[in-house]
Every structure is written in structure tokens, then in C-alpha cells.
Design a protein around this motif. Structure first.
Motif, PDB file in Angstrom:
ATOM      1  N   GLY A  41       0.798  -1.207   0.000  1.00 10.53           N
ATOM      2  CA  GLY A  41       0.000   0.000   0.000  1.00 10.53           C
ATOM      3  C   GLY A  41       0.830   1.256   0.000  1.00 10.53           C
ATOM      4  N   MET A  42       0.154   2.372   0.256  1.00 10.60           N
ATOM      5  CA  MET A  42       0.785   3.693   0.273  1.00 10.60           C
ATOM      6  C   MET A  42       0.355   4.394   1.558  1.00 10.60           C
ATOM      7  SD  MET A  42       2.908   5.137  -1.851  1.00 10.60           S
ATOM      8  CE  MET A  42       2.462   4.435  -3.443  1.00 10.60           C
ATOM      9  N   TYR A  43       1.331   4.986   2.245  1.00  8.61           N
ATOM     10  CA  TYR A  43       1.087   5.582   3.554  1.00  8.61           C
ATOM     11  C   TYR A  43       1.470   7.056   3.540  1.00  8.61           C
ATOM     12  CZ  TYR A  43       1.782   6.475   8.568  1.00  8.61           C
ATOM     13  OH  TYR A  43       1.743   7.003   9.830  1.00  8.61           O
ATOM     14  N   ASN A  44       0.636   7.866   4.190  1.00 11.08           N
ATOM     15  CA  ASN A  44       0.925   9.296   4.301  1.00 11.08           C
ATOM     16  C   ASN A  44       0.520   9.798   5.678  1.00 11.08           C
ATOM     17  OD1 ASN A  44      -0.686  12.166   4.133  1.00 11.08           O
ATOM     18  ND2 ASN A  44       1.294  12.255   3.101  1.00 11.08           N
ATOM     19  N   LEU A  45       1.391  10.584   6.310  1.00  8.51           N
ATOM     20  CA  LEU A  45       1.047  11.288   7.539  1.00  8.51           C
ATOM     21  C   LEU A  45       1.274  12.774   7.308  1.00  8.51           C
ATOM     22  CD1 LEU A  45       1.462  10.426  11.177  1.00  8.51           C
ATOM     23  CD2 LEU A  45       2.416  12.601  10.425  1.00  8.51           C
ATOM     24  N   THR A  46       0.181  13.529   7.405  1.00 12.93           N
ATOM     25  CA  THR A  46       0.245  14.982   7.253  1.00 12.93           C
ATOM     26  C   THR A  46       0.207  15.616   8.635  1.00 12.93           C
ATOM     27  OG1 THR A  46      -0.877  14.895   5.119  1.00 12.93           O
ATOM     28  CG2 THR A  46      -0.867  17.013   6.268  1.00 12.93           C
ATOM     29  N   PRO A  47       1.242  16.381   9.007  1.00 14.28           N
ATOM     30  CA  PRO A  47       1.289  16.944  10.366  1.00 14.28           C
ATOM     31  C   PRO A  47       0.209  17.986  10.596  1.00 14.28           C
ATOM     32  CG  PRO A  47       3.033  17.870   9.017  1.00 14.28           C
ATOM     33  CD  PRO A  47       2.412  16.768   8.203  1.00 14.28           C
ATOM     34  N   GLY A  48      -0.182  18.101  11.848  1.00 16.85           N
ATOM     35  CA  GLY A  48      -1.137  19.124  12.237  1.00 16.85           C
ATOM     36  C   GLY A  48      -0.420  20.332  12.796  1.00 16.85           C
ATOM     37  N   PRO A  49      -1.156  21.244  13.450  1.00 14.85           N
ATOM     38  CA  PRO A  49      -0.535  22.413  14.087  1.00 14.85           C
ATOM     39  C   PRO A  49       0.425  21.966  15.185  1.00 14.85           C
ATOM     40  CG  PRO A  49      -2.936  22.584  14.091  1.00 14.85           C
ATOM     41  CD  PRO A  49      -2.615  21.212  13.650  1.00 14.85           C
ATOM     42  N   ALA A 151       2.601  16.546   3.741  1.00 15.60           N
ATOM     43  CA  ALA A 151       1.435  16.393   2.869  1.00 15.60           C
ATOM     44  C   ALA A 151       1.809  15.810   1.518  1.00 15.60           C
ATOM     45  CB  ALA A 151       0.736  17.747   2.694  1.00 15.60           C
ATOM     46  N   ASP A 152       3.068  16.020   1.091  1.00 15.57           N
ATOM     47  CA  ASP A 152       3.507  15.545  -0.214  1.00 15.57           C
ATOM     48  C   ASP A 152       4.194  14.185  -0.148  1.00 15.57           C
ATOM     49  OD1 ASP A 152       5.653  16.482   1.241  1.00 15.57           O
ATOM     50  OD2 ASP A 152       6.745  17.217  -0.519  1.00 15.57           O
ATOM     51  N   LYS A 153       4.274  13.572   1.039  1.00 18.09           N
ATOM     52  CA  LYS A 153       4.979  12.297   1.189  1.00 18.09           C
ATOM     53  C   LYS A 153       4.043  11.132   0.880  1.00 18.09           C
ATOM     54  CE  LYS A 153       9.048  13.669   2.902  1.00 18.09           C
ATOM     55  NZ  LYS A 153       8.854  15.131   2.952  1.00 18.09           N
ATOM     56  N   GLU A 154       4.474  10.259  -0.016  1.00 12.05           N
ATOM     57  CA  GLU A 154       3.773   9.010  -0.299  1.00 12.05           C
ATOM     58  C   GLU A 154       4.765   7.873  -0.081  1.00 12.05           C
ATOM     59  OE1 GLU A 154       2.013   9.146  -4.165  1.00 12.05           O
ATOM     60  OE2 GLU A 154       0.309  10.350  -3.468  1.00 12.05           O
ATOM     61  N   LEU A 155       4.637   7.208   1.058  1.00 12.14           N
ATOM     62  CA  LEU A 155       5.594   6.188   1.460  1.00 12.14           C
ATOM     63  C   LEU A 155       5.014   4.803   1.172  1.00 12.14           C
ATOM     64  CD1 LEU A 155       6.621   7.629   4.957  1.00 12.14           C
ATOM     65  CD2 LEU A 155       7.527   8.231   2.691  1.00 12.14           C
ATOM     66  N   PRO A 156       5.578   4.070   0.208  1.00 15.00           N
ATOM     67  CA  PRO A 156       5.108   2.694  -0.008  1.00 15.00           C
ATOM     68  C   PRO A 156       5.341   1.842   1.235  1.00 15.00           C
ATOM     69  CG  PRO A 156       6.413   3.456  -1.877  1.00 15.00           C
ATOM     70  CD  PRO A 156       6.594   4.469  -0.774  1.00 15.00           C
ATOM     71  N   VAL A 215      -3.857  10.885   8.941  1.00 13.33           N
ATOM     72  CA  VAL A 215      -3.210   9.694   8.403  1.00 13.33           C
ATOM     73  C   VAL A 215      -4.043   9.146   7.260  1.00 13.33           C
ATOM     74  CG1 VAL A 215      -2.526   7.313   8.905  1.00 13.33           C
ATOM     75  CG2 VAL A 215      -2.148   9.100  10.606  1.00 13.33           C
ATOM     76  N   GLN A 216      -3.359   8.729   6.204  1.00  9.76           N
ATOM     77  CA  GLN A 216      -4.055   8.105   5.084  1.00  9.76           C
ATOM     78  C   GLN A 216      -3.283   6.860   4.663  1.00  9.76           C
ATOM     79  OE1 GLN A 216      -5.145  10.671   1.825  1.00  9.76           O
ATOM     80  NE2 GLN A 216      -5.231   8.988   0.368  1.00  9.76           N
ATOM     81  N   LEU A 217      -3.997   5.732   4.571  1.00 13.22           N
ATOM     82  CA  LEU A 217      -3.399   4.483   4.114  1.00 13.22           C
ATOM     83  C   LEU A 217      -4.231   3.932   2.972  1.00 13.22           C
ATOM     84  CD1 LEU A 217      -1.359   2.111   4.483  1.00 13.22           C
ATOM     85  CD2 LEU A 217      -3.093   1.061   5.966  1.00 13.22           C
ATOM     86  N   THR A 218      -3.585   3.654   1.860  1.00 11.86           N
ATOM     87  CA  THR A 218      -4.256   3.051   0.704  1.00 11.86           C
ATOM     88  C   THR A 218      -3.659   1.669   0.487  1.00 11.86           C
ATOM     89  OG1 THR A 218      -4.547   5.218  -0.324  1.00 11.86           O
ATOM     90  CG2 THR A 218      -4.789   3.286  -1.742  1.00 11.86           C
ATOM     91  N   ILE A 219      -4.499   0.629   0.527  1.00 12.31           N
ATOM     92  CA  ILE A 219      -4.050  -0.728   0.238  1.00 12.31           C
ATOM     93  C   ILE A 219      -4.208  -0.972  -1.259  1.00 12.31           C
ATOM     94  CG2 ILE A 219      -4.412  -3.181   0.663  1.00 12.31           C
ATOM     95  CD1 ILE A 219      -3.313  -1.754   3.073  1.00 12.31           C
ATOM     96  N   ASN A 220      -3.093  -1.209  -1.931  1.00 14.64           N
ATOM     97  CA  ASN A 220      -3.131  -1.402  -3.377  1.00 14.64           C
ATOM     98  C   ASN A 220      -3.310  -2.855  -3.781  1.00 14.64           C
ATOM     99  OD1 ASN A 220      -2.725   1.361  -3.897  1.00 14.64           O
ATOM    100  ND2 ASN A 220      -0.518   1.143  -3.637  1.00 14.64           N
TER     101      ASN A 220
END
Length: 270
Positions: A41-49, A151-156, A215-220
Motif C-alpha cells: 500500500g501507500m502511507y501518508n502522515l500529514t502533520p497538524g498544528p 502532505a507531499d509524502k507518499e511512502l510505499p 493519516v491516510q493508508l491506501t491498500i493497493n
């Protein structure tokens, strides 16, 4: 107003914004851990304030739950796994308060875990520690925050299970790469499965408290073997609507033979 700004004004009468939120996504079907599988999959963590605790969120857990998959564990520093019974996997800890990051002094800290709870503590309102969680093996503190979040990180991400050795493996790759490894780890859970069984639902949980992120996780792709469930109602009188014996349930691979006894233990019939 950001959390950090609110905190700075706390002495002037503004309360700190403790927005304690935890949640999870889980698979409706169970996985047969007698068989190997792989998730990609693809993992992303976008930081908050940014607050006094940082901006990575409390943490994200990737786990396999042998019990009720709908149960959500203690949030906050508990990552949504604290207090659970029969859950194991790995966690990415983004908060310097609470283990495993409190012990290493580094965020993020990535480490394998297994829970030791009995589900009785999950609704008690505790959130300041990973209650009833044992962290296993060596924590990975090699990942920098700049490599991990954005926000621009897409970590397999690659999660595999070796059924022969009962070992869970994970690999988290650098942004946009399928070969440059950012973090990896493995752990033998054979003893744990002997206690809790070989059928589990895959789940991802995340929590925020005084530290926020999304957090966003996409299972491919998923390759796994589901289990089959057979239910039988036993009727011991002439009225078909009167079901006086509870349903039996057998679980196993879809290729296994399910055996349901004609008379459950302790029941006799004329």
C-alpha cells in the motif's frame, strides 16, 4: 488557531485544546494465519498544528486482531490498541510522551508490539500511556521526521506474514520509492498465536490528543486466505421455530473440513 498558539495563551485563560480522538479501519473478513500473505500500500502522515508535544499525532498502529475486530483500544498514547486482548503488530509512535518513544527519546519510533489486556480497560477514559501493551524487539529510531511526514509524502508500505515461521515483517519505503527502505522490522509471534488463535482481522488505528495529524493508508494489493464460518442451529422438538440450542460456530480455512457435533457437550436428546 493552532494548538501551539492556544497552549501559549493558557496562562491568560485559554484552555489547551485536548481533542482526544482515536479511530480505526478494519477488514470485515478474518485472515487465516496458517497461510502466508502480503499487503502492499501507500502511507501518508500529514502533520497538524505544532503543540508542545509536536505535530505527528500520538501514533499509528498496524495490527492483527484475534478478538472482536470492532473493538477500539485506548486512544491517545495508547494508539487505539491499549487494553485490547489478542492484538499484535507494529506501531509508529509520534509522541515523545508514552512508550515506545518516551524510552528512546526519538519521534517517530517504530516497534513491534503485542497486547496483554482483556478489553476491560478500553472505555475507562485513560489516554496517557499504552496500557497493557508489550513492545518487542529493538525499536527503530533511524527515521527522521522530515523523511516520515508531509502532505507531499507518499511512502510505499509492505506488510508480509510468513506462516511457516509465524513471523510478521514490514517495510516502509522512502517517498516515491519501491526499493529505498526507510524502516523495516520483523517479529516472531508463534507463542502469542498459540494462546489467542490463528484467525485475525487486519486493522489500522490512529489517535490524536494534545498532538494532531491526519493519516491516510491506501491498500493497493492483498494476497491472503480467508476463513470459512459454518453455523448450525439444533432443534430438539417438533416445532421448527423453537430453537432451544444455541448456534455452534466452527472456523477454519475454506479448504478445511468443518465438523459440527450432532449433540453439543452437555446436551442429550430422545
Amino acid at each position: 488557531r493552532g494548538l501551539g498558539d492556544v497552549y501559549k495563551r493558557q496562562g491568560g485563560g485559554y484552555p489547551f485544546n485536548w481533542a482526544r480522538v482515536s479511530g480505526q479501519s478494519y477488514m470485515a473478513s478474518n485472515i487465516d494465519l496458517h497461510r502466508s500473505f502480503e499487503f502492499k500500500g501507500m502511507y501518508n502522515l500529514t502533520p497538524g498544528p505544532r503543540s508542545m508535544y509536536g505535530n505527528m499525532g500520538d501514533g499509528v498502529s498496524f495490527m492483527f486482531k484475534t478478538g472482536d475486530p470492532s473493538l477500539l483500544g485506548i486512544g491517545g498514547a495508547g494508539f487505539g490498541v491499549g487494553g485490547l486482548q489478542g492484538a499484535f503488530g507494529f506501531v509508529i509512535d509520534g509522541s515523545p510522551y508514552g512508550d515506545p518513544a518516551a524510552s528512546t527519546g526519538h519521534t517517530p519510533t517504530i516497534q513491534m508490539f503485542e497486547t496483554t489486556g482483556d478489553n476491560s480497560q478500553i472505555n475507562t477514559g485513560q489516554y496517557d500511556g499504552p496500557y497493557d501493551v508489550d513492545f518487542l524487539g529493538t525499536p527503530d529510531t533511524s527515521v527522521s521526521s522530515d523523511e516520515y511526514m508531509g502532505a507531499d509524502k507518499e511512502l510505499p508500505i509492505d506488510i508480509t506474514w510468513d506462516a511457516q515461521t509465524k513471523t510478521l515483517h514490514y517495510k516502509l519505503f522512502k517517498n516515491g520509492s519501491n526499493s529505498d527502505v526507510l524502516s523495516e522490522g520483523s517479529q516472531d509471534f508463534s507463542s502469542y498465536l498459540q494462546k489467542y488463535g490463528y484467525y485475525a482481522s487486519f486493522a489500522v488505528s490512529s489517535s490524536n490528543g494534545g498532538i494532531q495529524s491526519s493519516v491516510q493508508l491506501t491498500i493497493n494489493s492483498i494476497e491472503y486466505s480467508v476463513i470459512g464460518i459454518v453455523n448450525v442451529d439444533y432443534l430438539l422438538n417438533n416445532q421448527n421455530s423453537d430453537k432451544i440450542i444455541p448456534t455452534q460456530q466452527e472456523r477454519g480455512s475454506l479448504t478445511d473440513k468443518a465438523i459440527i457435533k450432532a449433540y453439543p457437550l452437555g446436551v442429550s436428546s430422545d
